[in-house]
Design an enzyme around this catalytic site. Sequence first.
Site, short mmCIF file in Angstrom:
data_model
loop_
_atom_site.label_atom_id
_atom_site.label_comp_id
_atom_site.label_asym_id
_atom_site.label_seq_id
_atom_site.Cartn_x
_atom_site.Cartn_y
_atom_site.Cartn_z
CG ASP A 54 -1.80 1.22 1.31
OD1 ASP A 54 -1.72 2.10 0.41
OD2 ASP A 54 -2.58 1.32 2.28
CG ASN A 80 0.88 4.54 -13.34
OD1 ASN A 80 0.28 5.24 -14.16
ND2 ASN A 80 0.31 3.47 -12.77
CE1 TYR A 144 -5.24 12.18 -9.61
CE2 TYR A 144 -5.93 13.83 -11.22
CZ TYR A 144 -5.36 12.61 -10.92
OH TYR A 144 -4.90 11.81 -11.94
CE LYS A 148 -1.75 12.14 -10.21
NZ LYS A 148 -0.80 11.05 -10.48
#
Length: 244
Positions: A54, A80, A144, A148
Site C-alpha cells: 500500500d 504511476n 488531486y 499532481k
Amino acid sequence: MSAAPRKVAAVTGGSAGIGQAICEDLLAKGYEVVSLSRRKASIDHPRMHSIEVDLGDRAATGEAAAELVRRFEVDTVVHNAGVIRPALLADVKLADLDALTELHLGCAIQLLQAALPRMRAQHFGRVVLMSSRAAVGLATRTAYSATKAGMLGMARTWALELAADGITVNVVAPGPIRTDMFYDLVEEGSDKERALAASVPVKRLGESADVARAVGFFVDPANGFVTGQVLYVCGGTSVGSLAL
C-alpha cells in the site's frame, strides 16, 4: 563515461490500467520490470516481478523501497500510482489532501531516495512521474490537482539536482484515458462519455498505450538530453477546456 544501463524498471501501480500498459511496453523493450502495487501484477512474463504494498502507507512504502533495491538493480523509476478523491471545494477533506500528498509526492521521494545511490554509482538513471492534465485545473479536483501539480515542481527540482549524475527526471501528464479509474467517474457507453470524447480536440478519449509510449520515450537510455520536461498526453485538452 557512464556504465551501460541494466534496464531494470520499477513501476508503481503496475497491476492495472496505465501502469499495466507501461509494464507491458517496458517488457517488450527488454526491461526487467518490478510492479509496486496493492495487487500482484497479472502479467505472466519471466522478467515481470511484483512487490505488493500500500503505497499510501509511509512505513510500508519504506519497507517496499528497501526490498526493491535489495533485490533489483533499479535504474528506472516510473511513479504511476494515483487516486483522485473528487470533491467540490466546500466538501474537500483535509484527510484526502494528506492521503494524496503521501501517495503522489511522498512515495516518489521515498522510492527515488532508495534508488538514487545505485543510479549515481552507475551515472545513469531515468525517472518519470505521472502527473495529470488536471494539474492545470479541473473542477472537483482540489486535492488531486494540487498534488499532481506538485509533481511538476518536484520533477524540475530533481532534474536540476541530478543532471550531472546522468539521471533525467521528466513528467507525463495524461488527459482523459479509458481506464477503470476513468469509468469509476464516467459510466462506460454513456452520453457523458460520448460528450467528453467529442469535447477533446482530437475527438477521442486516450488509451493506456498512448501514455505508455510517452513514458517509453522519457526512459529510453538514448534520451539523456531531455530532462525537467512535462509531456501532456491529453488529446489537446491542456490547451483548451475540459468538462467532466
